[in-house]
Design a protein around this motif. Structure first.
Motif, PDB file in Angstrom:
ATOM      1  N   LYS A   2      30.038 -39.650  70.962  1.00 47.35           N
ATOM      2  CA  LYS A   2      29.058 -39.692  72.014  1.00 47.35           C
ATOM      3  C   LYS A   2      28.701 -38.399  72.692  1.00 47.35           C
ATOM      4  CE  LYS A   2      29.967 -42.125  76.248  1.00 47.35           C
ATOM      5  NZ  LYS A   2      30.248 -43.205  76.990  1.00 47.35           N
ATOM      6  N   THR A   3      29.826 -37.726  73.046  1.00 49.54           N
ATOM      7  CA  THR A   3      29.671 -36.504  73.444  1.00 49.54           C
ATOM      8  C   THR A   3      28.684 -35.279  73.085  1.00 49.54           C
ATOM      9  OG1 THR A   3      31.842 -36.740  74.658  1.00 49.54           O
ATOM     10  CG2 THR A   3      31.091 -34.408  74.507  1.00 49.54           C
ATOM     11  N   THR A  20       9.419 -40.411  76.086  1.00 48.94           N
ATOM     12  CA  THR A  20      10.032 -41.970  76.002  1.00 48.94           C
ATOM     13  C   THR A  20      11.263 -41.680  75.120  1.00 48.94           C
ATOM     14  OG1 THR A  20       8.883 -42.182  73.750  1.00 48.94           O
ATOM     15  CG2 THR A  20       7.510 -42.816  75.515  1.00 48.94           C
ATOM     16  N   GLN A  21      11.908 -42.891  75.607  1.00 49.30           N
ATOM     17  CA  GLN A  21      13.400 -43.154  74.778  1.00 49.30           C
ATOM     18  C   GLN A  21      13.089 -43.279  72.983  1.00 49.30           C
ATOM     19  OE1 GLN A  21      15.104 -46.826  76.397  1.00 49.30           O
ATOM     20  NE2 GLN A  21      15.179 -45.724  78.600  1.00 49.30           N
ATOM     21  N   GLU A  22      12.139 -43.912  72.744  1.00 47.09           N
ATOM     22  CA  GLU A  22      11.909 -43.835  71.331  1.00 47.09           C
ATOM     23  C   GLU A  22      11.705 -42.419  70.742  1.00 47.09           C
ATOM     24  OE1 GLU A  22      12.403 -45.254  67.792  1.00 47.09           O
ATOM     25  OE2 GLU A  22      12.583 -46.505  69.521  1.00 47.09           O
ATOM     26  N   GLU A  23      11.031 -41.593  71.589  1.00 50.20           N
ATOM     27  CA  GLU A  23      10.744 -40.222  70.960  1.00 50.20           C
ATOM     28  C   GLU A  23      12.088 -39.693  71.007  1.00 50.20           C
ATOM     29  OE1 GLU A  23       7.924 -36.530  72.455  1.00 50.20           O
ATOM     30  OE2 GLU A  23       7.692 -38.505  73.462  1.00 50.20           O
ATOM     31  N   LEU A  24      12.833 -39.619  72.162  1.00 49.57           N
ATOM     32  CA  LEU A  24      14.128 -39.134  72.252  1.00 49.57           C
ATOM     33  C   LEU A  24      15.086 -39.421  70.914  1.00 49.57           C
ATOM     34  CD1 LEU A  24      16.321 -37.254  73.251  1.00 49.57           C
ATOM     35  CD2 LEU A  24      16.755 -38.695  74.958  1.00 49.57           C
ATOM     36  N   ALA A  38      18.600 -48.740  72.189  1.00 53.76           N
ATOM     37  CA  ALA A  38      19.547 -49.105  73.199  1.00 53.76           C
ATOM     38  C   ALA A  38      20.629 -47.849  73.647  1.00 53.76           C
ATOM     39  CB  ALA A  38      20.124 -50.234  72.953  1.00 53.76           C
ATOM     40  N   THR A  39      21.120 -47.243  72.489  1.00 48.10           N
ATOM     41  CA  THR A  39      21.973 -46.190  72.554  1.00 48.10           C
ATOM     42  C   THR A  39      21.376 -45.367  73.455  1.00 48.10           C
ATOM     43  OG1 THR A  39      22.822 -46.963  70.421  1.00 48.10           O
ATOM     44  CG2 THR A  39      23.220 -44.657  71.370  1.00 48.10           C
ATOM     45  N   ASP A  43      22.824 -43.684  77.092  1.00 49.87           N
ATOM     46  CA  ASP A  43      23.021 -42.429  77.289  1.00 49.87           C
ATOM     47  C   ASP A  43      22.161 -41.736  78.707  1.00 49.87           C
ATOM     48  OD1 ASP A  43      24.719 -42.117  75.232  1.00 49.87           O
ATOM     49  OD2 ASP A  43      23.314 -41.224  73.728  1.00 49.87           O
ATOM     50  N   ILE A  44      20.965 -42.143  78.824  1.00 52.53           N
ATOM     51  CA  ILE A  44      20.094 -41.539  79.778  1.00 52.53           C
ATOM     52  C   ILE A  44      20.599 -41.984  80.998  1.00 52.53           C
ATOM     53  CG2 ILE A  44      17.825 -42.139  80.813  1.00 52.53           C
ATOM     54  CD1 ILE A  44      16.564 -41.852  77.850  1.00 52.53           C
ATOM     55  N   LYS A  45      20.999 -43.335  80.971  1.00 49.99           N
ATOM     56  CA  LYS A  45      21.584 -43.955  82.363  1.00 49.99           C
ATOM     57  C   LYS A  45      22.943 -42.979  82.630  1.00 49.99           C
ATOM     58  CE  LYS A  45      20.099 -48.477  81.946  1.00 49.99           C
ATOM     59  NZ  LYS A  45      20.567 -50.124  81.284  1.00 49.99           N
TER      60      LYS A  45
END
Length: 151
Positions: A2-3, A20-24, A38-39, A43-45
């Protein structure tokens, strides 16, 4: 793992405008990370990423800087000082504020750029806030309530 993934997210958003999250998620997949939207959302949060105006009038992810943190703290204070009650049904959160404060509180929410929030509509003392799904409604409602309890 995760790190490493979150460090890669920082490298990605520092080097390109990600809207967008999907682009990331796609950029992470290109770099060998097995992720879902969702992952990436989690991470963004966790990383408290914000959306800022990009070079082409689009909004893209960025790390919160000192300025952004100060703005967010002021926005949280505005929201917490004016909010009276928070409740939700389905994907709609209803926020009751002091009379005449709903527009300011809604602006505070809008400026926080929470990925779960699709939009707000404010009256004189009531805000309708629409989120992506029912789980988001519970989470965002609790987040707003936590701001109120800080007073």
């Amino acid at each position: 793992m995760k790190t490493d993934r979150q460090e890669e997210i920082i490298r990605i958003i520092d080097s390109m405008e990600i809207e967008t999250q999907e682009e990331l998620a796609n950029q992470l997949r290109i770099r060998g990370y097995r992720v879902t939207q969702a992952t990436v959302s989690r991470d963004i949060k966790e990383m408290r990423l914000i959306k800022i105006s990009g070079r082409h009038s689009n909004y893209c992810y960025a790390k919160p800087g000192k300025h952004a943190t100060g703005v967010n703290e002021r926005m949280i204070r505005l929201l917490s000082d004016s909010t009276v009650n928070v409740d939700f049904a389905g994907q709609i959160i209803v926020i009751k504020t002091l009379s005449g404060s709903a527009n300011v509180a809604a602006e505070a929410i809008d400026n926080m750029n929470w990925s779960e929030v699709l939009g707000t509509i404010a009256g004189d003392n009531t805000i309708f806030l629409v989120v992506r799904n029912g789980n988001d409604a519970a989470e965002v409602s609790e987040r707003i309530r936590s701001f109120i309890s800080r007073q």
